[in-house]
Design a protein around this motif. Structure first.
Motif, PDB file in Angstrom:
ATOM      1  N   THR A  34       2.332   1.767  -3.375  1.00 29.03           N
ATOM      2  CA  THR A  34       1.353   2.303  -4.320  1.00 29.03           C
ATOM      3  C   THR A  34       1.364   3.825  -4.308  1.00 29.03           C
ATOM      4  O   THR A  34       1.423   4.485  -5.356  1.00 29.03           O
ATOM      5  N   ASP A  35       1.340   4.402  -3.120  1.00 27.10           N
ATOM      6  CA  ASP A  35       1.379   5.860  -2.987  1.00 27.10           C
ATOM      7  C   ASP A  35       2.726   6.415  -3.419  1.00 27.10           C
ATOM      8  O   ASP A  35       2.807   7.452  -4.087  1.00 27.10           O
ATOM      9  N   THR A  47       0.837  -1.211   0.000  1.00 29.72           N
ATOM     10  CA  THR A  47       0.000   0.000   0.000  1.00 29.72           C
ATOM     11  C   THR A  47       0.868   1.255   0.000  1.00 29.72           C
ATOM     12  O   THR A  47       0.597   2.218  -0.726  1.00 29.72           O
ATOM     13  N   TYR A  99       3.188   6.523  -7.237  1.00 27.49           N
ATOM     14  CA  TYR A  99       2.444   7.589  -7.903  1.00 27.49           C
ATOM     15  C   TYR A  99       3.110   8.943  -7.662  1.00 27.49           C
ATOM     16  O   TYR A  99       3.243   9.756  -8.570  1.00 27.49           O
ATOM     17  N   ARG A 100       3.526   9.197  -6.420  1.00 28.69           N
ATOM     18  CA  ARG A 100       4.149  10.481  -6.117  1.00 28.69           C
ATOM     19  C   ARG A 100       5.481  10.650  -6.826  1.00 28.69           C
ATOM     20  O   ARG A 100       5.829  11.740  -7.292  1.00 28.69           O
TER      21      ARG A 100
END
Length: 276
Positions: free
Chosen positions: A142-143, A139, A146-147
């Motif tokens: 995932t963040d 998780t 993207y960042r």
């Protein structure tokens, strides 16, 4: 004079025998095993002693035969001590090794807190956990992806592994054998080995400084393996050619990741936002 270090004691004994003539020029010294038995010292100590004698030109080593007193022995009857210890190795100004990080960049307090929280998770420590990688980690990735890379994904699409070669083994197993993977001639050897051991056929593509040539991308293959750990020029060129492999199965190997020095991390090829 008796030295506290064992190898110096043995050195003085052999040195005295050579200087006094008890060991004649050309005479073979006792074997390492015999010197260990006589002195009671370890093999490492004996080998260190013989190395010192060889440095001083007192003995010579003949491969497969042993150590012999030099034919011409430098005489120094007044000498009673071993040679000086070698000068200390200077400390480097910069450590460029990749197997460590600078202490000032490592947050020890944060590491200890995370370690303590992990050790308190008795249920997690008592099992093998999720084979895909712990969900909280996936998780967070995932963040992070993207960042940092503008890559839209979800935790169920992420697989955590010890190395990219291991992940390629898993990926090829899931896809199945008898596939054709296209790659540039300078693709990493470990990646080639992973595909070959999975029974895949490797198709080498002609390329230029901007990646595979457009006409090469029209050849028949099942999977395209791209190495994008490079400057932005190549990645921009690959993006311009995306229409040629938009419907293909593409593996992007950006092994540099965020380890860039002159710019920020570059977007993944499959990112949905323009490169900043």
């Amino acid at each position: 004079m008796k030295h506290s270090k064992k190898y110096l004691q043995l050195y003085d004994t052999l040195y005295h025998d050579i200087q006094s003539g008890a060991l004649q020029p050309g005479q073979r010294l006792p074997s390492i095993r015999e010197l260990v038995r006589r002195s009671g010292f370890s093999q490492t100590t004996v080998e260190h002693t013989l190395a010192l004698l060889q440095e001083e030109g007192l003995v010579r080593t003949v491969p497969q035969s042993g150590c012999f007193v030099s034919d011409i022995v430098p005489r120094n009857p007044a000498r009673q001590t071993a040679p000086r210890s070698p000068a200390p190795v200077p400390v480097p100004l910069w450590n460029l090794q990749t197997n460590t990080i600078h202490p000032e960049l490592f947050d020890m307090k944060l590491w200890k807190r995370c370690l303590r929280e992990t050790l308190e998770d008795s249920d997690g420590l008592a099992s093998y956990g999720d084979s895909r990688g712990d969900r909280p980690l996936r998780t967070a990735l995932t963040d992070y992806l993207y960042r940092l890379r503008r890559l839209r994904t979800d935790p169920d699409s992420i697989l955590v592994g010890p190395s990219y070669q291991t992940l390629l083994f898993i990926l090829t197993t899931l896809v199945g054998p008898r596939q054709t993977v296209a790659m540039e001639h300078h693709a990493p050897v470990l990646a080639r080995q992973a595909f070959e051991q999975a029974g895949w056929t490797i198709l080498e593509l002609e390329s230029d400084a901007d990646g595979p040539l457009p006409e090469e991308l029209k050849k028949p293959f099942d999977c395209l393996y791209l190495t994008t750990a490079c400057t932005g020029t190549k990645k921009r060129a690959l993006r311009a050619r995306q229409d040629l492999y938009r419907n293909l199965f593409v593996i992007e190997d950006d092994y540099n990741g965020e380890l860039t020095y002159v710019s920020g991390a570059r977007n993944a090829l499959s990112s949905r936002l323009p490169q900043s």
